[in-house]
Design a protein around this motif. Sequence first.
Motif, PDB file in Angstrom:
ATOM      1  N   ALA A   1       0.838  -1.273   0.051  1.00 29.64           N
ATOM      2  CA  ALA A   1      -0.192  -0.052   0.036  1.00 29.64           C
ATOM      3  C   ALA A   1       0.847   1.255   0.054  1.00 29.64           C
ATOM      4  O   ALA A   1       1.744   1.423   0.895  1.00 29.64           O
ATOM      5  CB  ALA A   1      -1.025   0.141   1.076  1.00 29.64           C
TER       6      ALA A   1
ATOM      7  N   ALA B   1       1.524  -3.333  -7.697  1.00 28.94           N
ATOM      8  CA  ALA B   1       0.193  -3.823  -7.283  1.00 28.94           C
ATOM      9  C   ALA B   1       0.021  -2.740  -6.046  1.00 28.94           C
ATOM     10  O   ALA B   1       0.450  -3.482  -4.888  1.00 28.94           O
ATOM     11  CB  ALA B   1       0.318  -4.968  -6.977  1.00 28.94           C
ATOM     12  N   ASP B   2      -0.315  -1.909  -5.849  1.00 26.83           N
ATOM     13  CA  ASP B   2      -0.627  -0.841  -4.863  1.00 26.83           C
ATOM     14  C   ASP B   2      -2.086  -0.878  -4.541  1.00 26.83           C
ATOM     15  O   ASP B   2      -3.121  -0.253  -5.025  1.00 26.83           O
ATOM     16  CB  ASP B   2      -0.317   0.652  -5.322  1.00 26.83           C
ATOM     17  N   ASN B   3      -2.248  -1.533  -3.278  1.00 22.56           N
ATOM     18  CA  ASN B   3      -3.709  -1.618  -2.886  1.00 22.56           C
ATOM     19  C   ASN B   3      -3.665  -2.055  -1.188  1.00 22.56           C
ATOM     20  O   ASN B   3      -2.656  -2.593  -0.787  1.00 22.56           O
ATOM     21  CB  ASN B   3      -4.290  -2.780  -3.589  1.00 22.56           C
ATOM     22  N   ALA B   4      -4.400  -1.339  -0.498  1.00 21.27           N
ATOM     23  CA  ALA B   4      -4.737  -1.889   0.992  1.00 21.27           C
ATOM     24  C   ALA B   4      -4.549  -3.394   1.296  1.00 21.27           C
ATOM     25  O   ALA B   4      -4.128  -3.704   2.570  1.00 21.27           O
ATOM     26  CB  ALA B   4      -5.633  -1.203   1.463  1.00 21.27           C
ATOM     27  N   ALA B   5      -5.068  -4.261   0.233  1.00 18.98           N
ATOM     28  CA  ALA B   5      -5.069  -5.796   0.579  1.00 18.98           C
ATOM     29  C   ALA B   5      -3.749  -5.990   0.790  1.00 18.98           C
ATOM     30  O   ALA B   5      -3.508  -7.084   1.376  1.00 18.98           O
ATOM     31  CB  ALA B   5      -5.902  -6.240  -0.483  1.00 18.98           C
ATOM     32  N   TYR B   6      -2.785  -5.443  -0.059  1.00 20.98           N
ATOM     33  CA  TYR B   6      -1.445  -5.885   0.139  1.00 20.98           C
ATOM     34  C   TYR B   6      -0.436  -5.178   1.133  1.00 20.98           C
ATOM     35  O   TYR B   6       0.596  -5.345   1.276  1.00 20.98           O
ATOM     36  CB  TYR B   6      -0.707  -5.820  -1.046  1.00 20.98           C
TER      37      TYR B   6
ATOM     38  N   ASN C   1      -3.260 -13.021   0.854  1.00 20.64           N
ATOM     39  CA  ASN C   1      -3.427 -12.312  -0.339  1.00 20.64           C
ATOM     40  C   ASN C   1      -2.173 -11.922  -1.600  1.00 20.64           C
ATOM     41  O   ASN C   1      -2.856 -11.995  -2.599  1.00 20.64           O
ATOM     42  CB  ASN C   1      -3.635 -10.751   0.381  1.00 20.64           C
TER      43      ASN C   1
ATOM     44  N   ALA D   1      -4.121  -4.363 -11.836  1.00 23.05           N
ATOM     45  CA  ALA D   1      -5.267  -4.013 -11.419  1.00 23.05           C
ATOM     46  C   ALA D   1      -5.768  -5.050 -10.539  1.00 23.05           C
ATOM     47  O   ALA D   1      -6.758  -4.821  -9.740  1.00 23.05           O
ATOM     48  CB  ALA D   1      -6.258  -3.713 -12.653  1.00 23.05           C
TER      49      ALA D   1
ATOM     50  N   VAL E   1      -6.913  -7.396  -7.454  1.00 24.58           N
ATOM     51  CA  VAL E   1      -6.833  -7.452  -6.185  1.00 24.58           C
ATOM     52  C   VAL E   1      -7.378  -8.505  -5.576  1.00 24.58           C
ATOM     53  O   VAL E   1      -8.426  -8.967  -5.863  1.00 24.58           O
ATOM     54  CB  VAL E   1      -7.785  -6.108  -5.615  1.00 24.58           C
TER      55      VAL E   1
ATOM     56  N   ASN F   1      -7.986 -10.240  -2.119  1.00 22.46           N
ATOM     57  CA  ASN F   1      -8.209 -10.157  -0.563  1.00 22.46           C
ATOM     58  C   ASN F   1      -8.998 -11.424  -0.100  1.00 22.46           C
ATOM     59  O   ASN F   1     -10.090 -11.474  -0.024  1.00 22.46           O
ATOM     60  CB  ASN F   1      -9.003  -8.906  -0.144  1.00 22.46           C
TER      61      ASN F   1
END
Length: 176
Positions: free
Chosen positions: A13, A34-39, A46, A146, A148, A150
């Motif tokens: 993130a 892969a920029d996401n809060a899940a990671y 995840n 893109a 994600v 989780n």
Amino acid sequence: KIGGDIHVLVAGAFVGAVAEAAAKIAGVAKVLLADNAAYANLLPENVAPLVASLVIEQQTIYSHVLASATSNGKNILPRVAAQLDVDQISEIISVESADTFKRPIYAGNAIATVQSNAAVKVITVRATGFDPVAAEGGSAAVEAVAAVHNAGTSSFVGEELAKSDRPELTAAKIVV
């Protein structure tokens, strides 16, 4: 000795700056971001499906998946190997060819030469076994991922840093 283009996956993130730094590494052809809060905390439940999905989508491109033999790498890559239904090679210290690697066994008292005929080689690497690459000199493109994943089966609770006067064993210059 493995050959082919080197793609780096940066997952987490708010890791855009890390992806930009990775793009400057000499020899890197592409950085997947892969920029996401899940990671955010690299939960293997995840991150492993993310890595596996990238390999499956681009199977003609990715013949090797490598990660450092850190706690994260040794936690994520066995899951990736299981999802890809291939074997995993742990803690290599040398690359002999695209399908042959050397790794320590028997607590480092012997070195095994391991050959894999798996379609995708999933490998953890002892960073101390290889020379570092130049952090500058590359100009790779950064491409957003893109997807994600989780799983929702685990959550990050917290972490504590153990303080010690001794150096970290893996970073020590001399071990007696």
